[in-house]
Design a protein around this motif. Sequence first.
Motif, mmCIF file in Angstrom:
data_model
loop_
_atom_site.group_PDB
_atom_site.id
_atom_site.type_symbol
_atom_site.label_atom_id
_atom_site.label_comp_id
_atom_site.label_asym_id
_atom_site.label_seq_id
_atom_site.Cartn_x
_atom_site.Cartn_y
_atom_site.Cartn_z
ATOM 1 N N ALA A 1 4.380 -11.654 -6.355
ATOM 2 C CA ALA A 1 4.353 -11.678 -4.890
ATOM 3 C C ALA A 1 5.451 -10.786 -4.325
ATOM 4 C CB ALA A 1 4.513 -13.106 -4.382
ATOM 5 N N VAL A 2 6.640 -10.890 -4.895
ATOM 6 C CA VAL A 2 7.770 -10.065 -4.444
ATOM 7 C C VAL A 2 7.470 -8.581 -4.687
ATOM 8 C CG1 VAL A 2 10.199 -9.508 -4.844
ATOM 9 C CG2 VAL A 2 9.465 -11.899 -4.760
ATOM 10 N N ALA A 3 6.865 -8.269 -5.839
ATOM 11 C CA ALA A 3 6.541 -6.873 -6.154
ATOM 12 C C ALA A 3 5.561 -6.290 -5.136
ATOM 13 C CB ALA A 3 5.961 -6.780 -7.566
ATOM 14 N N VAL A 4 4.540 -7.066 -4.766
ATOM 15 C CA VAL A 4 3.575 -6.591 -3.762
ATOM 16 C C VAL A 4 4.279 -6.382 -2.427
ATOM 17 C CG1 VAL A 4 1.526 -7.212 -2.409
ATOM 18 C CG2 VAL A 4 1.565 -7.658 -4.864
ATOM 19 N N PHE A 5 5.123 -7.327 -2.054
ATOM 20 C CA PHE A 5 5.840 -7.236 -0.783
ATOM 21 C C PHE A 5 6.688 -5.968 -0.735
ATOM 22 C CE2 PHE A 5 9.529 -8.290 1.921
ATOM 23 C CZ PHE A 5 8.874 -8.572 3.117
ATOM 24 N N ARG A 6 7.362 -5.672 -1.827
ATOM 25 C CA ARG A 6 8.215 -4.480 -1.860
ATOM 26 C C ARG A 6 7.402 -3.193 -1.869
ATOM 27 N NH1 ARG A 6 12.616 -6.925 -6.213
ATOM 28 N NH2 ARG A 6 13.818 -8.097 -4.664
ATOM 29 N N ASP A 7 6.160 -3.264 -2.364
ATOM 30 C CA ASP A 7 5.292 -2.077 -2.380
ATOM 31 C C ASP A 7 4.728 -1.746 -1.000
ATOM 32 O OD1 ASP A 7 5.642 -1.535 -5.035
ATOM 33 O OD2 ASP A 7 3.803 -2.522 -5.697
ATOM 34 N N LEU A 8 4.736 -2.743 -0.094
ATOM 35 C CA LEU A 8 4.224 -2.490 1.249
ATOM 36 C C LEU A 8 5.202 -1.597 2.008
ATOM 37 C CD1 LEU A 8 2.983 -6.051 2.348
ATOM 38 C CD2 LEU A 8 1.605 -4.160 1.479
ATOM 39 N N SER A 9 4.679 -0.574 2.649
ATOM 40 C CA SER A 9 5.547 0.316 3.413
ATOM 41 C C SER A 9 6.094 -0.424 4.625
ATOM 42 C CB SER A 9 4.770 1.566 3.857
ATOM 43 O OG SER A 9 3.639 1.189 4.623
ATOM 44 N N GLY A 10 7.172 0.095 5.185
ATOM 45 C CA GLY A 10 7.852 -0.585 6.273
ATOM 46 C C GLY A 10 6.968 -0.855 7.474
ATOM 47 N N ASP A 11 6.091 0.128 7.842
ATOM 48 C CA ASP A 11 5.248 -0.069 9.020
ATOM 49 C C ASP A 11 4.132 -1.074 8.762
ATOM 50 O OD1 ASP A 11 4.189 1.731 7.181
ATOM 51 O OD2 ASP A 11 2.912 2.692 8.677
ATOM 52 N N VAL A 12 3.780 -1.288 7.478
ATOM 53 C CA VAL A 12 2.733 -2.250 7.128
ATOM 54 C C VAL A 12 3.314 -3.660 7.019
ATOM 55 C CG1 VAL A 12 1.146 -2.929 5.266
ATOM 56 C CG2 VAL A 12 1.268 -0.549 5.991
ATOM 57 N N ARG A 13 4.588 -3.754 6.711
ATOM 58 C CA ARG A 13 5.237 -5.048 6.482
ATOM 59 C C ARG A 13 5.493 -5.727 7.830
ATOM 60 N NH1 ARG A 13 10.479 -4.474 2.906
ATOM 61 N NH2 ARG A 13 9.111 -3.299 1.524
ATOM 62 N N ASP A 14 4.450 -6.345 8.386
ATOM 63 C CA ASP A 14 4.574 -6.981 9.691
ATOM 64 C C ASP A 14 5.092 -8.412 9.544
ATOM 65 O OD1 ASP A 14 2.411 -8.361 8.686
ATOM 66 O OD2 ASP A 14 0.968 -7.620 10.161
ATOM 67 N N ILE A 15 5.158 -9.143 10.668
ATOM 68 C CA ILE A 15 5.730 -10.487 10.637
ATOM 69 C C ILE A 15 4.879 -11.438 9.800
ATOM 70 C CG2 ILE A 15 4.583 -11.213 12.772
ATOM 71 C CD1 ILE A 15 8.086 -12.245 11.490
ATOM 72 N N VAL A 16 3.564 -11.193 9.729
ATOM 73 C CA VAL A 16 2.697 -12.057 8.921
ATOM 74 C C VAL A 16 3.035 -11.909 7.439
ATOM 75 C CG1 VAL A 16 0.309 -12.664 8.373
ATOM 76 C CG2 VAL A 16 0.888 -11.877 10.665
ATOM 77 N N ALA A 17 3.297 -10.672 7.007
ATOM 78 C CA ALA A 17 3.687 -10.441 5.615
ATOM 79 C C ALA A 17 5.043 -11.089 5.321
ATOM 80 C CB ALA A 17 3.736 -8.942 5.320
#
Length: 639
Positions: free
Chosen positions: A313-329
């Motif tokens: 889960a942490v690996a996926v979260f870190r792979d998300l780019s900054g603009d994709v990493r919204d409050i839901v993520a």
Amino acid sequence: MSTTAVLPSPASSRHTSGGSVQHGALTADRAAALLTGCASARRASELHAAAVRAGVDQDKAVDFRLQRAYAASGRLDLAVALLRRTADPTAVFYTSAIHAHSSRGLHQAALALLSEMLLSHGLLPTAHTLSASLPACGGLAVGRALHGYAVKLALSGEPYVATALLGMYARSGEAAAARALFDGMRPDPHVVSVTAMLTCYAKMGLLDDARSLFDGLPSKDLICWNAMMDGYTQHGRPSEALRLFRRMLRSGVEPDEVSVVLALSAVAQQGMAESGRWLHSFVSSSSRRIRLNARVGTALIDMYYKCGSLEDAVAVFRDLSGDVRDIVAWNAMINGYALHGHSREALAAFGQLRAQGLWPTNITFIGVLNACSHSGLVDEGRELLASMEEEYGIQPKVEHYGCMVDLLGRAGRVEEAFDLVQSMKTTTTAKPDAAMWASLLAACRLHKNMALGERIADHLVANGLANSGTYVLLSNIYAAAGKWREVGRVRSMMRASGIQKEPGCSAVEVGRRVVEFVAGDRSHPRAAEIYAKLEEVKGMARARGHVPRTELVLHDLDDDDAAKEQALAVHSEKLALAFGLISTPPGTAIKIVKNLRACADCHAVLKLVSEVTGRKIVFRDRSRFHHFVDGSCTCGDYW
């Protein structure tokens, strides 16, 4: 919708370049053609200014396409302002505006425009007007009124109107009315109508009816597949949802983002990480319709942490780019940390999202308060609850107070938790619910506060709030104190109420199979091997100094310690552990899920087995994950 939007006027347009449009060459036909398909607010305003300079802005075709261009670009304020400056607008003009608002979820504004059309201009709606208006009906009464109007105008049989009516009844949970409409469309209902009926059945949990309709379709589009999978996922039948997903792939229908999110949700319910990893690989290899955006990324994070793999889960979260990493993520990641007992990481994530300019939601606070509860961080929890309203303007809900009650109760501050619940009745808009009382009752059991436990139980029974958990917890409080007569009285009350105790059940994942056990289960074909391994596990634990916690046996077995020890030995999680040990190679991690809270004796045994065998054991109970490694647990024996 505001009507104060500034539109181009002949005077102001003289000083406007109008882009590349030369007003001398601009005719009404050319202006209308240039506006067709326009979805840019800037381009629409340039063309509007040019049309004003050329004197063709009052042409009906130009006026209509200008309104559509503004609406398509998201400037609904300008579209409505222009509509209200139109001389003698027709139903087509209003229908376009109603659809623009309804399709964006602006239902009240859409219905206001319909009312304006009918009452201010005396225009009769067309079939398209009604089909655009019906999705905006938030209440069944309004929808029924429009249905009656459609019948009066002899429009209810029009395919667009009938389908919109069916969808309205489906959203309102009126399956019988929706079915009556659907049957009237036979023998050849429109595919959109079939999908609306299918969605109605699926959302209401009438899954057999939905599946019968689904299977009877000669051809199925992607929307039908997704609707059926959504029904299975929403109503706790994840295995059927995943089977349907695989069948869809075999049929040649290419899944979209919705399909993948539904499949990931089904995997999260099952808790089978291997199926989730296959789906993750599928997303990574799909280059056409599915991207790792915020929605898919959040579904992957949610799936991995619910399947016990916080690292993934942490690996996926870190792979998300900054603009994709919204409050839901961020919320998903915080909840993942909380569920796995990584409370400090959850609080750190909260600080990071604020540092990046994101504003927390009420879901964010549920996550961080849960994290505090799982680690006894009372001061931090108090500060967070206070900050919700003071710093972020978020009114705490019953869920937030429930987290705080749970936090105080687990930390042994039972009386303080009780005072908080009592104060909620008069000082907050959130009122105590059954779950909160149950949490407080569980704290009384954990900390052996029998007097308060009895008061709470009496309150729940007297107010009709008691459920099986209430009776079981009160029974357990008495049993722990050796008051067997009171245990019998509580269980008699439970039987008289017709309430049954939820049986404990543990499931262990082996490969892509999940095998379930209940206490004392001997139904498995390998029962002899399982019980032989249980004896071996008991020996391992005894050799490490483990003394069975016979005081946890909540039955009156007099002073027969052997019988009590045997009752502990066959708990469902121990049977699942034994099966995992005999069914997987040495060194393989074992994952167990239980529907109830972990037994303290089983928790101690799982720690010792992880040390002796060198295996990692991932165990999820009703409230959190426990990761046993080398004789210790990530919960720190606080759960």
